[in-house]
Design a protein around this motif. Structure first.
Motif, mmCIF file in Angstrom:
data_model
loop_
_atom_site.group_PDB
_atom_site.id
_atom_site.type_symbol
_atom_site.label_atom_id
_atom_site.label_comp_id
_atom_site.label_asym_id
_atom_site.label_seq_id
_atom_site.Cartn_x
_atom_site.Cartn_y
_atom_site.Cartn_z
ATOM 1 N N MET A 102 0.938 -1.320 -0.158
ATOM 2 C CA MET A 102 -0.048 -0.121 -0.007
ATOM 3 C C MET A 102 0.759 1.192 -0.018
ATOM 4 O O MET A 102 1.946 1.174 0.806
ATOM 5 C CB MET A 102 -0.802 -0.020 1.169
ATOM 6 C CG MET A 102 -1.987 -0.818 1.267
ATOM 7 S SD MET A 102 -2.890 -0.234 2.807
ATOM 8 C CE MET A 102 -3.606 1.483 2.317
ATOM 9 N N LEU A 103 0.439 2.119 -0.720
ATOM 10 C CA LEU A 103 1.042 3.383 -0.670
ATOM 11 C C LEU A 103 0.722 4.231 0.758
ATOM 12 O O LEU A 103 -0.471 3.959 1.051
ATOM 13 C CB LEU A 103 0.725 4.415 -1.736
ATOM 14 C CG LEU A 103 1.121 4.000 -3.191
ATOM 15 C CD1 LEU A 103 0.370 4.904 -4.187
ATOM 16 C CD2 LEU A 103 2.496 3.785 -3.519
ATOM 17 N N GLN A 132 -2.594 11.383 -8.192
ATOM 18 C CA GLN A 132 -3.724 12.024 -8.202
ATOM 19 C C GLN A 132 -4.780 11.281 -7.466
ATOM 20 O O GLN A 132 -5.139 10.226 -7.952
ATOM 21 C CB GLN A 132 -4.234 12.500 -9.810
ATOM 22 C CG GLN A 132 -3.112 12.894 -10.556
ATOM 23 C CD GLN A 132 -3.435 14.381 -10.733
ATOM 24 O OE1 GLN A 132 -4.117 15.006 -10.453
ATOM 25 N NE2 GLN A 132 -2.683 14.831 -11.716
ATOM 26 N N ARG A 133 -5.483 11.860 -6.647
ATOM 27 C CA ARG A 133 -6.586 11.335 -5.904
ATOM 28 C C ARG A 133 -7.927 11.888 -6.404
ATOM 29 O O ARG A 133 -8.184 13.012 -6.389
ATOM 30 C CB ARG A 133 -6.570 11.513 -4.445
ATOM 31 C CG ARG A 133 -7.483 10.631 -3.458
ATOM 32 C CD ARG A 133 -7.377 10.856 -2.189
ATOM 33 N NE ARG A 133 -6.251 10.305 -1.700
ATOM 34 C CZ ARG A 133 -5.595 11.024 -0.770
ATOM 35 N NH1 ARG A 133 -5.608 12.401 -0.384
ATOM 36 N NH2 ARG A 133 -4.264 10.540 -0.409
ATOM 37 N N ALA A 134 -8.819 10.843 -7.253
ATOM 38 C CA ALA A 134 -10.092 11.104 -7.875
ATOM 39 C C ALA A 134 -11.092 11.175 -6.609
ATOM 40 O O ALA A 134 -11.175 10.041 -5.800
ATOM 41 C CB ALA A 134 -10.346 10.470 -8.995
ATOM 42 N N SER A 135 -11.914 12.120 -6.322
ATOM 43 C CA SER A 135 -12.943 12.123 -5.474
ATOM 44 C C SER A 135 -14.353 11.762 -6.034
ATOM 45 O O SER A 135 -15.187 11.446 -5.428
ATOM 46 C CB SER A 135 -12.888 13.310 -4.498
ATOM 47 O OG SER A 135 -12.712 14.536 -5.120
ATOM 48 N N THR A 136 -14.291 11.839 -7.251
ATOM 49 C CA THR A 136 -15.635 11.406 -8.195
ATOM 50 C C THR A 136 -15.015 10.653 -9.332
ATOM 51 O O THR A 136 -13.935 10.826 -9.840
ATOM 52 C CB THR A 136 -16.297 12.665 -8.476
ATOM 53 O OG1 THR A 136 -15.568 13.471 -9.073
ATOM 54 C CG2 THR A 136 -16.868 13.494 -7.322
ATOM 55 N N LEU A 176 -5.076 3.352 -13.347
ATOM 56 C CA LEU A 176 -5.974 3.678 -12.019
ATOM 57 C C LEU A 176 -5.411 2.885 -11.071
ATOM 58 O O LEU A 176 -4.979 1.734 -11.394
ATOM 59 C CB LEU A 176 -7.308 3.244 -12.734
ATOM 60 C CG LEU A 176 -8.031 4.195 -13.845
ATOM 61 C CD1 LEU A 176 -9.379 3.532 -14.111
ATOM 62 C CD2 LEU A 176 -8.334 5.606 -12.970
ATOM 63 N N LEU A 177 -5.484 3.428 -9.977
ATOM 64 C CA LEU A 177 -5.175 2.470 -8.640
ATOM 65 C C LEU A 177 -6.468 2.386 -8.018
ATOM 66 O O LEU A 177 -7.188 3.304 -7.577
ATOM 67 C CB LEU A 177 -4.122 3.481 -7.683
ATOM 68 C CG LEU A 177 -3.720 2.908 -6.234
ATOM 69 C CD1 LEU A 177 -2.725 1.494 -6.784
ATOM 70 C CD2 LEU A 177 -2.995 3.891 -5.600
ATOM 71 N N VAL A 207 1.553 8.524 -14.090
ATOM 72 C CA VAL A 207 0.602 9.046 -13.373
ATOM 73 C C VAL A 207 -0.161 7.807 -12.679
ATOM 74 O O VAL A 207 -0.817 7.123 -13.397
ATOM 75 C CB VAL A 207 -0.261 10.052 -14.007
ATOM 76 C CG1 VAL A 207 -1.426 10.660 -13.198
ATOM 77 C CG2 VAL A 207 0.297 11.006 -15.089
ATOM 78 N N LEU A 208 -0.435 8.131 -11.373
ATOM 79 C CA LEU A 208 -1.425 7.139 -10.811
ATOM 80 C C LEU A 208 -2.607 7.811 -10.429
ATOM 81 O O LEU A 208 -2.608 8.715 -9.725
ATOM 82 C CB LEU A 208 -0.867 6.497 -9.401
ATOM 83 C CG LEU A 208 -0.238 5.144 -9.627
ATOM 84 C CD1 LEU A 208 0.145 4.546 -8.075
ATOM 85 C CD2 LEU A 208 -0.748 4.176 -10.433
ATOM 86 N N VAL A 209 -3.792 7.419 -10.719
ATOM 87 C CA VAL A 209 -5.078 8.162 -10.519
ATOM 88 C C VAL A 209 -5.830 7.146 -9.306
ATOM 89 O O VAL A 209 -6.325 5.902 -9.624
ATOM 90 C CB VAL A 209 -6.096 8.226 -11.787
ATOM 91 C CG1 VAL A 209 -7.049 9.044 -11.286
ATOM 92 C CG2 VAL A 209 -5.255 8.843 -12.913
ATOM 93 N N ASP A 210 -5.848 7.413 -8.240
ATOM 94 C CA ASP A 210 -6.229 6.715 -7.205
ATOM 95 C C ASP A 210 -7.678 6.716 -6.932
ATOM 96 O O ASP A 210 -8.483 7.910 -6.656
ATOM 97 C CB ASP A 210 -5.540 7.141 -5.884
ATOM 98 C CG ASP A 210 -5.985 6.100 -4.646
ATOM 99 O OD1 ASP A 210 -6.952 5.306 -4.885
ATOM 100 O OD2 ASP A 210 -5.353 6.378 -3.519
#
Lengths: 159, 272
Positions: free
Chosen positions: A61-62, B9-13, B30-31, B50-53
């Motif tokens: 996990m990060l 990058q954390r996606a909230s929607t 995508l993560l 880029v990781l999009v969480d």
């Protein structure tokens, strides 16, 4: 990036690199070295901690994925007065460790397993610990300890 | 082992995730639970820029009754599938297979959408969704589309998903009949060296784990069953038309042998 989480009841806020893994965050940033790095490939379970009460492998996990979460490590199990958690006590009573390297992960995995299975039997313990390897091969006593802890906890010993 | 550096990058929607993908497309991954992707990144076999969480999109975590089908949000974790009452009653094979993925710690984090989108032929859930004739729903900037599971897996770790799409939902027909899941491996938590999912519902269906570069149906076995063959006879054709991989764990020939034996056992278990 900023990460914020509660670890063993204490709130921490740090700036971290996105690629920092949770286990290294706990060990090297927060300074809790009870959680071990074993195989480093998601196999051995030595790095197991509780995330919102459930066992996870903190090497997979990060730290950023734990943002906002409640983490419990082996250091957070015993009471502030030093009284061991029933699982720790059962490991001690049943000689469930040899070199001790896998022990923090085993104990955390066992705490999560007992929470999910109030009616544990031996087969469930053996299957439930499949994500944790003991290279001393001390599995028999580990299984005994987990069963003993589960029955102590269901008999009302405070967790 | 430390992953190569990336933008996080954390996606909230879901819309936010789609707009990041539209912007960064091919460079982005995508993560979700991260239990397929992070191990690859740690070995530097994957080095996304880029990781999009999307792990925080809890509205994509559900198991819902939709009449003849059960709909599952792509971010539903293996553990939640394993204990879902709806699945245990209506699609028990899926609850069972989810409970055999990895180990408890993996099942607490891994998601069904992540497992399918990863497209690993050695994973258990893709074979189960294939056997069930499931449907996958993907959302992209230009709208939503559905992809039959039989057309979803296009190559080794490759799927029909486009770089700007997010897998949002998996739909499977209710299949309360008998099932069998056989997983052959040498160590408790390992991937299957060969795995078999068999369903007794008419027509009988059989899917194979780790017998090709994608998860596959055992079409020759299915055809034999449809023509009235007995389990043993149908199982002999388990690897017909397939080129199973050869690796440290098993040669191609050994995999063919395993498939024959495991398919026979699975068919016998479901009473075929």
């Amino acid at each position: 990036m900023q990460v914020r989480m509660r670890v063993n009841g204490t709130e921490y806020v740090h700036e971290v690199e996105p690629r920092l893994l949770l286990v290294y965050y706990l060990r090297e940033v927060v300074g809790l070295t009870g959680t071990n790095v074993g195989c480093d490939t998601s196999s051995c379970g030595a790095c197991t901690v509780l995330l919102d009460g459930e066992s996870v492998k903190s090497c997979t996990m990060l730290a950023l994925q734990a943002d906002g979460a409640e983490i419990t490590t082996i250091e957070g199990l015993a009471s502030p007065d030093g009284t061991l958690h029933p699982v720790q006590e059962a490991f001690r009573q049943n000689h469930a460790l040899q070199c001790g390297y896998c022990t923090p992960g085993m104990v955390m995995a066992a705490v999560s397993l007992i929470r999910e299975h109030p009616d544990l039997d031996e087969a469930t313990v053996r299957e439930g610990l499949e994500g944790n390897l003991c290279r001393c091969t001390g599995y028999h006593n580990i299984v005994k300890a987990v069963l003993a802890a589960a029955s102590a906890m269901s008999a009302g010993v405070p967790a | 082992m430390i992953p190569a550096a990336f933008d996080y990058q954390r996606a909230s929607t879901l819309d936010e995730a789609l707009s990041i993908l539209a912007d960064r497309g091919e460079d982005a991954k995508l993560l979700a639970g991260g239990h397929s992707l992070l191990p690859l990144m740690r070995l530097r076999l994957a080095t996304p820029a880029v990781l999009v969480d999307i792990g925080g999109l809890r509205d994509l975590s559900y198991v819902q009754d939709r009449g003849d089908e059960v709909a599952i949000g792509a971010l539903t974790r293996h553990r939640d599938l394993q204990i879902s009452e709806l699945l245990l009653n209506q699609v028990p094979v899926l609850a069972h297979v989810a409970g055999q993925v990895g180990d408890p710690q993996v099942r607490h984090r891994g998601t069904i959408g992540g497992s399918l989108a990863h497209g690993d032929p050695a994973s258990d859930l893709p074979a189960a969704i294939l056997a069930l004739d499931g449907t996958l729903c993907a959302r992209g900037t230009s709208g939503e589309r559905t992809i039959p599971a039989t057309e979803f897996f296009t190559g080794f770790l490759e799927t029909a998903l486009r770089p700007d799409e997010v897998l949002t939902e998996i739909r499977v027909p209710k299949s309360p009949g008998k099932f069998s899941f056989k997983k052959f491996n040498r160590r408790a938590q390992d991937w299957a060296i060969v795995g078999v999912v068999a369903l007794s519902d008419s027509p009988a269906r059989v899917a194979l784990v780790n017998m090709a570069s994608t998860p596959v149906r055992a079409s020759a076995t299915e055809a034999a069953l449809a023509a009235g063959a007995a389990a043993n006879e149908a199982a002999q054709r388990a690897s017909e038309g397939l080129e199973p991989p050869s690796d440290t764990n098993a040669t191609t020939e050994f995999r063919r042998h395993l498939a024959t034996v495991l398919v026979r056992r699975a068919l016998e278990e479901v009473g075929l």
